[in-house]
Design a protein around this motif. Sequence first.
Motif, short mmCIF file in Angstrom:
data_model
loop_
_atom_site.label_atom_id
_atom_site.label_comp_id
_atom_site.label_asym_id
_atom_site.label_seq_id
_atom_site.Cartn_x
_atom_site.Cartn_y
_atom_site.Cartn_z
N ARG A 114 48.02 34.11 -32.65
CA ARG A 114 48.00 34.92 -31.43
C ARG A 114 48.32 36.38 -31.73
N SER A 116 49.51 39.75 -29.55
CA SER A 116 50.00 40.16 -28.23
C SER A 116 50.12 41.68 -28.17
N GLN A 136 43.90 38.47 -22.57
CA GLN A 136 44.19 38.00 -21.22
C GLN A 136 45.61 38.42 -20.84
N ASP A 138 49.19 37.85 -19.67
CA ASP A 138 50.15 36.76 -19.71
C ASP A 138 51.11 36.90 -18.53
N SER A 139 51.81 38.05 -18.46
CA SER A 139 52.71 38.28 -17.33
C SER A 139 53.01 39.76 -17.17
N ARG A 153 52.00 42.05 -20.34
CA ARG A 153 51.95 41.47 -21.68
C ARG A 153 50.61 40.76 -21.77
N PHE A 155 47.55 38.79 -24.38
CA PHE A 155 47.41 38.06 -25.64
C PHE A 155 45.95 37.70 -25.92
N ASP A 157 44.17 34.72 -28.36
CA ASP A 157 44.38 33.59 -29.29
C ASP A 157 43.16 33.41 -30.17
#
Length: 161
Positions: A114, A116, A136, A138-139, A153, A155, A157
């Motif tokens: 991953r 980030s 994408q 995350d939060s 945030r 990430f 993958d």
Amino acid sequence: MAAKGEILELKRNSSSSNNWDRIVNEVVKIEKRLFPKHESLARSFEEELRKKNTGLLYLELDGEVVGYVMYSWPSSLCASITKLAVKESCQRQGHGGSLLRAAIQKCRERKVQRVSLHVDPLRAPAMNLYKKSGFQVDSLIKGYYSSDRDAYRMFLDFDAD
Ligand SMILES: CC(C)(COP(=O)(O)OP(=O)(O)OC[C@H]1O[C@@H](n2cnc3c(N)ncnc32)[C@H](O)[C@@H]1OP(=O)(O)O)[C@@H](O)C(=O)NCCC(=O)NCCS
């Protein structure tokens, strides 16, 4: 001098320390112009760069640094893009995308799963670029940059090879 439009890696043990100093100076100049103090690494750039497991790729056009991307891989578990910037006069020419792809490739070579990053949601060009590159959200991290500046945030993958 690099060939036109070449992405290069800043080498820690560069035979010429002049090259290290020149690149860091040019990067810091761009950093100061593009980032407000609370987001800027201008004062600590060199320190960041000397950390283990941190890399810097930079783009030289006609002998001038016009963009850079910093990345790190604290362990084999994950990596992050810690900085990405392209000088204003050279934006919208595909350089940001090229630098980001090159950094993602470097992270991939570290066998992490991953990558980030944090980005201020108000930075529309960067948000667009990251989404377009497959990242994408995350939060939302409240107060990440300063009391009134949040960060997403994000990430990306990698598929298991
Ligand atoms: C984000 C940044 C690095 C993009 O660099 P760039 O060289 O202009 O990017 P590219 O030309 O490769 O553009 C790639 C994509 O980014 C998005 N993008 C870039 N500039 C944009 C703008 N002004 N408005 C909207 N989307 C934009 C688009 O999706 C674009 O793809 P497209 O040209 O097919 O529409 C640059 O705008 C920058 O340095 N900004 C200031 C620093 C910053 O915000 N860094 C990120 C911090 S996390």
